[in-house]
Design a protein around this motif. Structure first.
Motif, PDB file in Angstrom:
ATOM      1  N   ILE A  22     -50.143-106.429  33.545  1.00  0.00           N
ATOM      2  CA  ILE A  22     -51.065-107.552  33.399  1.00  0.00           C
ATOM      3  C   ILE A  22     -51.461-107.776  31.938  1.00  0.00           C
ATOM      4  CG2 ILE A  22     -53.201-106.259  33.693  1.00  0.00           C
ATOM      5  CD1 ILE A  22     -54.182-108.572  35.491  1.00  0.00           C
ATOM      6  N   GLN A  23     -51.254-106.765  31.100  1.00  0.00           N
ATOM      7  CA  GLN A  23     -51.640-106.858  29.687  1.00  0.00           C
ATOM      8  C   GLN A  23     -50.485-107.315  28.788  1.00  0.00           C
ATOM      9  OE1 GLN A  23     -53.530-103.257  28.319  1.00  0.00           O
ATOM     10  NE2 GLN A  23     -54.988-103.220  30.016  1.00  0.00           N
ATOM     11  N   TRP A  24     -49.336-107.533  29.361  1.00  0.00           N
ATOM     12  CA  TRP A  24     -48.203-107.987  28.549  1.00  0.00           C
ATOM     13  C   TRP A  24     -48.491-109.369  27.980  1.00  0.00           C
ATOM     14  CZ3 TRP A  24     -42.372-107.203  29.803  1.00  0.00           C
ATOM     15  CH2 TRP A  24     -42.055-105.854  29.632  1.00  0.00           C
ATOM     16  N   SER A  25     -48.318-109.519  26.677  1.00  0.00           N
ATOM     17  CA  SER A  25     -48.472-110.812  26.017  1.00  0.00           C
ATOM     18  C   SER A  25     -47.112-111.516  25.969  1.00  0.00           C
ATOM     19  CB  SER A  25     -48.998-110.613  24.600  1.00  0.00           C
ATOM     20  OG  SER A  25     -48.043-109.918  23.815  1.00  0.00           O
ATOM     21  N   ARG A  26     -47.132-112.754  25.522  1.00  0.00           N
ATOM     22  CA  ARG A  26     -45.865-113.483  25.342  1.00  0.00           C
ATOM     23  C   ARG A  26     -44.982-112.750  24.324  1.00  0.00           C
ATOM     24  NH1 ARG A  26     -43.386-118.366  25.852  1.00  0.00           N
ATOM     25  NH2 ARG A  26     -42.083-119.037  24.098  1.00  0.00           N
ATOM     26  N   LEU A  27     -45.613-112.225  23.281  1.00  0.00           N
ATOM     27  CA  LEU A  27     -44.858-111.494  22.265  1.00  0.00           C
ATOM     28  C   LEU A  27     -44.191-110.255  22.857  1.00  0.00           C
ATOM     29  CD1 LEU A  27     -44.041-111.305  19.302  1.00  0.00           C
ATOM     30  CD2 LEU A  27     -46.151-110.012  18.867  1.00  0.00           C
ATOM     31  N   ASP A  28     -44.874-109.569  23.772  1.00  0.00           N
ATOM     32  CA  ASP A  28     -44.285-108.406  24.433  1.00  0.00           C
ATOM     33  C   ASP A  28     -43.026-108.804  25.207  1.00  0.00           C
ATOM     34  OD1 ASP A  28     -46.192-106.586  23.548  1.00  0.00           O
ATOM     35  OD2 ASP A  28     -47.543-107.021  25.214  1.00  0.00           O
ATOM     36  N   SER A  29     -43.113-109.932  25.922  1.00  0.00           N
ATOM     37  CA  SER A  29     -41.966-110.400  26.701  1.00  0.00           C
ATOM     38  C   SER A  29     -40.813-110.815  25.796  1.00  0.00           C
ATOM     39  CB  SER A  29     -42.376-111.579  27.586  1.00  0.00           C
ATOM     40  OG  SER A  29     -43.343-111.180  28.529  1.00  0.00           O
ATOM     41  N   LEU A  30     -41.148-111.476  24.680  1.00  0.00           N
ATOM     42  CA  LEU A  30     -40.111-111.851  23.714  1.00  0.00           C
ATOM     43  C   LEU A  30     -39.451-110.614  23.118  1.00  0.00           C
ATOM     44  CD1 LEU A  30     -41.907-114.784  21.849  1.00  0.00           C
ATOM     45  CD2 LEU A  30     -39.768-114.967  23.138  1.00  0.00           C
ATOM     46  N   LYS A  31     -40.279-109.618  22.812  1.00  0.00           N
ATOM     47  CA  LYS A  31     -39.746-108.384  22.232  1.00  0.00           C
ATOM     48  C   LYS A  31     -38.832-107.676  23.230  1.00  0.00           C
ATOM     49  CE  LYS A  31     -39.385-105.598  18.806  1.00  0.00           C
ATOM     50  NZ  LYS A  31     -38.740-106.075  17.577  1.00  0.00           N
ATOM     51  N   PHE A  32     -39.226-107.689  24.498  1.00  0.00           N
ATOM     52  CA  PHE A  32     -38.390-107.059  25.511  1.00  0.00           C
ATOM     53  C   PHE A  32     -37.055-107.795  25.653  1.00  0.00           C
ATOM     54  CE2 PHE A  32     -37.006-106.651  29.990  1.00  0.00           C
ATOM     55  CZ  PHE A  32     -36.700-105.301  29.966  1.00  0.00           C
ATOM     56  N   ALA A  33     -37.082-109.129  25.565  1.00  0.00           N
ATOM     57  CA  ALA A  33     -35.841-109.912  25.624  1.00  0.00           C
ATOM     58  C   ALA A  33     -34.934-109.566  24.445  1.00  0.00           C
ATOM     59  CB  ALA A  33     -36.164-111.403  25.627  1.00  0.00           C
ATOM     60  N   GLN A  34     -35.532-109.391  23.274  1.00  0.00           N
ATOM     61  CA  GLN A  34     -34.766-109.036  22.084  1.00  0.00           C
ATOM     62  C   GLN A  34     -34.164-107.634  22.221  1.00  0.00           C
ATOM     63  OE1 GLN A  34     -36.859-108.081  18.294  1.00  0.00           O
ATOM     64  NE2 GLN A  34     -35.684-109.777  17.432  1.00  0.00           N
ATOM     65  N   ILE A  35     -34.979-106.685  22.687  1.00  0.00           N
ATOM     66  CA  ILE A  35     -34.494-105.319  22.876  1.00  0.00           C
ATOM     67  C   ILE A  35     -33.366-105.291  23.916  1.00  0.00           C
ATOM     68  CG2 ILE A  35     -35.121-102.997  23.680  1.00  0.00           C
ATOM     69  CD1 ILE A  35     -37.946-103.556  22.611  1.00  0.00           C
ATOM     70  N   SER A  36     -33.495-106.099  24.955  1.00  0.00           N
ATOM     71  CA  SER A  36     -32.458-106.158  25.979  1.00  0.00           C
ATOM     72  C   SER A  36     -31.120-106.555  25.366  1.00  0.00           C
ATOM     73  CB  SER A  36     -32.844-107.171  27.069  1.00  0.00           C
ATOM     74  OG  SER A  36     -34.053-106.802  27.683  1.00  0.00           O
ATOM     75  N   LEU A  37     -31.155-107.542  24.472  1.00  0.00           N
ATOM     76  CA  LEU A  37     -29.931-107.964  23.786  1.00  0.00           C
ATOM     77  C   LEU A  37     -29.391-106.846  22.899  1.00  0.00           C
ATOM     78  CD1 LEU A  37     -27.865-110.126  22.938  1.00  0.00           C
ATOM     79  CD2 LEU A  37     -29.522-110.924  21.239  1.00  0.00           C
ATOM     80  N   GLU A  38     -30.285-106.190  22.180  1.00  0.00           N
ATOM     81  CA  GLU A  38     -29.867-105.130  21.258  1.00  0.00           C
ATOM     82  C   GLU A  38     -29.272-103.927  21.985  1.00  0.00           C
ATOM     83  OE1 GLU A  38     -33.384-104.406  18.999  1.00  0.00           O
ATOM     84  OE2 GLU A  38     -33.152-106.205  17.761  1.00  0.00           O
ATOM     85  N   THR A  39     -29.675-103.716  23.231  1.00  0.00           N
ATOM     86  CA  THR A  39     -29.113-102.609  23.996  1.00  0.00           C
ATOM     87  C   THR A  39     -27.852-103.021  24.755  1.00  0.00           C
ATOM     88  OG1 THR A  39     -30.573-103.136  25.851  1.00  0.00           O
ATOM     89  CG2 THR A  39     -31.320-101.447  24.321  1.00  0.00           C
ATOM     90  N   GLY A  40     -27.486-104.296  24.651  1.00  0.00           N
ATOM     91  CA  GLY A  40     -26.243-104.756  25.265  1.00  0.00           C
ATOM     92  C   GLY A  40     -26.405-105.433  26.606  1.00  0.00           C
ATOM     93  N   ASN A  41     -27.634-105.560  27.092  1.00  0.00           N
ATOM     94  CA  ASN A  41     -27.857-106.203  28.385  1.00  0.00           C
ATOM     95  C   ASN A  41     -28.092-107.701  28.152  1.00  0.00           C
ATOM     96  OD1 ASN A  41     -28.711-107.057  30.963  1.00  0.00           O
ATOM     97  ND2 ASN A  41     -29.458-104.995  31.412  1.00  0.00           N
ATOM     98  N   LYS A  42     -26.992-108.434  27.974  1.00  0.00           N
ATOM     99  CA  LYS A  42     -27.090-109.859  27.635  1.00  0.00           C
ATOM    100  C   LYS A  42     -27.661-110.681  28.785  1.00  0.00           C
ATOM    101  CE  LYS A  42     -22.764-109.702  26.422  1.00  0.00           C
ATOM    102  NZ  LYS A  42     -21.397-110.078  26.021  1.00  0.00           N
ATOM    103  N   ASN A  43     -27.326-110.327  30.022  1.00  0.00           N
ATOM    104  CA  ASN A  43     -27.803-111.099  31.171  1.00  0.00           C
ATOM    105  C   ASN A  43     -29.320-111.034  31.315  1.00  0.00           C
ATOM    106  OD1 ASN A  43     -25.207-111.889  31.857  1.00  0.00           O
ATOM    107  ND2 ASN A  43     -24.869-110.132  33.208  1.00  0.00           N
TER     108      ASN A  43
END
Length: 347
Positions: A69-90
Motif C-alpha cells: 500500500i506504500q508503493w509510490s509511482r516511482l517505486d513501480s517505475l523502478k520495479f519496471a526498470q529493474i525487471s528489464l535490467e534482469t532480463g524479464n522484458k514481459n
C-alpha cells in the motif's frame, strides 16, 4: 687475527655501500615523450555492460521491504526498470504500459520502455511510440538518434548488406563551426550536446546488446568522425574502438582506427585504454522466475502493483477437501475399531 677479519669485513661493506650509492646516482629516469590529450569539453564515461548483481538484489529487497500500500509511482517505475535490467522484458513491458510513462518528466524510464521494443526487434512499434510522443523530432536530440538507429535496423533487417553502402546517422561535419570557440553557445548546441545525446542512446543500447551489430558499429564510426573533426583524437579513437567491437571485420572502421592512432602518435598522445571505458559484461544471474506479480484494480480505475515475492507458491492439493479431514477421520475410525473389539471380547 679476529680483529683483522672484522676490519676486512667492514671494509668490504663500506665499498659495497659506496658502489650501490654510485649506481643509484648514475641512474637517470627518462620521462615518456607521450602525454594525455586534454579533453575538457567532452570525454566518454564508462559504458554499462550488464548490471550489478548486488545492486539489483539490494534494490529488489528494498522494494519488497515496503508494504504494498506504500508503493509510490516511482517505486513501480523502478520495479519496471529493474525487471528489464534482469532480463524479464514481459513483466517490464506490463508495468510500463499500465503506468503510462510521461516522456517529458520521466525521460529515462520512457527510453527504458522503448528499449523493450528495440530488444524484441519490434522496430515499427518503437517508431510509433516516438511519433506519438514527439511528432516533430528535434534534430540531434536523443529521440532523433534513437529513431535513426531504429530506422537503420529496419533497413538492415530487410537487406543484411544495407549497412555497407549507407550511413546510419547522416551526420555531416559542419566546417562553419571550426572557427568557433568550444565554449561558444552555438558550438555547444551543434556539437557538444548532440554528441552527449548520442552517447546517452548508445549507453542505453550497449547495456543490453552484446552481440555483433553493424548498425551500432556504423553509428559509432560516424560519431568518431564528428569528434575527431571538432574535439579530440583520443575520444574519436574510443568511439572507433567501440564500433570495431560491434563489427570486427569492417575494413573501413579498422582503417579509421589505424589513421587516428597514427595521428595520435605523431602528436605524442597516449593511446587510451579502451577497456577502461568498455568493461567486461556483468551477467545477471538472479532467478527471476521466483518473482511473482499480481495486479489489483481499485474502484478509481487506478492500478496498484504488489511487491514481488521471492518464494515459489505451493502447488494446489490434488484432492478437493482439506487434507486435515483425513487425519481426523483416521483417528475416528481407529477409536471405533477399538470399541468394537472391546465389546466383542466382553461377549
Amino acid at each position: 687475527m679476529l680483529h683483522i677479519k672484522k676490519l676486512f669485513f667492514l671494509l668490504i661493506l663500506f665499498f659495497v655501500a659506496n658502489s650501490s650509492f654510485g649506481l643509484r646516482d648514475s641512474v637517470k629516469y627518462i620521462n615518456s615523450p607521450y602525454r594525455q590529450e586534454s579533453t575538457p569539453h567532452f570525454q566518454f564515461g564508462q559504458f554499462k555492460r550488464g548490471f550489478s548483481n548486488n545492486l539489483l538484489k539490494n534494490q529488489l529487497d528494498s522494494l519488497e521491504a515496503k508494504p504494498r500500500i506504500q508503493w509510490s509511482r516511482l517505486d513501480s517505475l523502478k520495479f519496471a526498470q529493474i525487471s528489464l535490467e534482469t532480463g524479464n522484458k514481459n513483466l517490464s513491458k506490463f508495468y510500463f504500459q499500465n503506468l503510462k510513462v510521461d516522456y517529458k518528466h520521466e525521460e529515462d524510464y520512457w527510453f527504458d520502455e522503448l528499449m523493450i521494443d528495440y530488444l524484441n526487434e519490434d522496430y515499427h512499434r518503437a517508431l510509433d511510440k516516438i511519433k506519438k510522443k514527439s511528432p516533430m523530432t528535434l534534430e540531434f536530440s536523443k529521440i532523433y538518434f534513437f529513431k535513426k538507429i531504429i530506422e537503420a535496423e529496419i533497413q538492415n533487417k530487410a537487406d543484411d548488406k544495407w549497412y555497407k553502402e549507407n550511413k546510419v546517422l547522416n551526420w555531416e561535419i559542419d566546417t562553419s563551426l571550426f572557427s568557433l570557440d568550444k565554449d561558444d553557445p552555438k558550438f555547444q548546441e551543434n556539437v557538444i550536446m548532440p554528441i552527449k545525446n548520442l552517447e546517452y542512446v548508445l549507453d542505453k543500447i550497449i547495456a543490453y546488446v552484446y552481440e555483433d551489430d553493424p548498425i551500432i558499429a556504423n553509428a559509432c564510426q560516424e560519431m568518431a568522425a564528428i569528434i575527431e573533426a571538432h574535439l579530440s583524437l583520443s575520444q574519436a579513437y574510443i568511439a572507433l574502438s567501440l564500433g570495431r567491437h560491434y563489427n570486427k571485420w569492417d575494413k573501413d572502421i579498422l582503417a579509421d582506427v589505424k589513421a587516428v592512432k597514427a595521428k595520435m602518435t605523431q602528436k605524442k598522445y597516449k593511446i587510451p585504454n579502451f577497456r577502461k571505458y568498455f568493461p567486461r559484461i556483468e551477467y545477471w544471474r538472479f532467478d527471476y522466475q521466483m518473482l511473482k506479480e499480481e495486479i489489483i484494480l481499485e474502484k478509481n480505475d487506478s492500478t496498484e502493483y504488489i511487491i514481488p515475492k521471492n518464494m515459489n507458491e505451493k502447488p494446489p492439493p490434488t484432492i478437493s477437501f482439506p487434507p486435515q479431514l483425513i487425519v481426523v477421520g483416521g483417528i475416528f475410525v481407529f477409536f471405533l475399531l477399538i470399541l468394537i473389539f472391546l465389546k466383542t471380547r466382553k461377549k
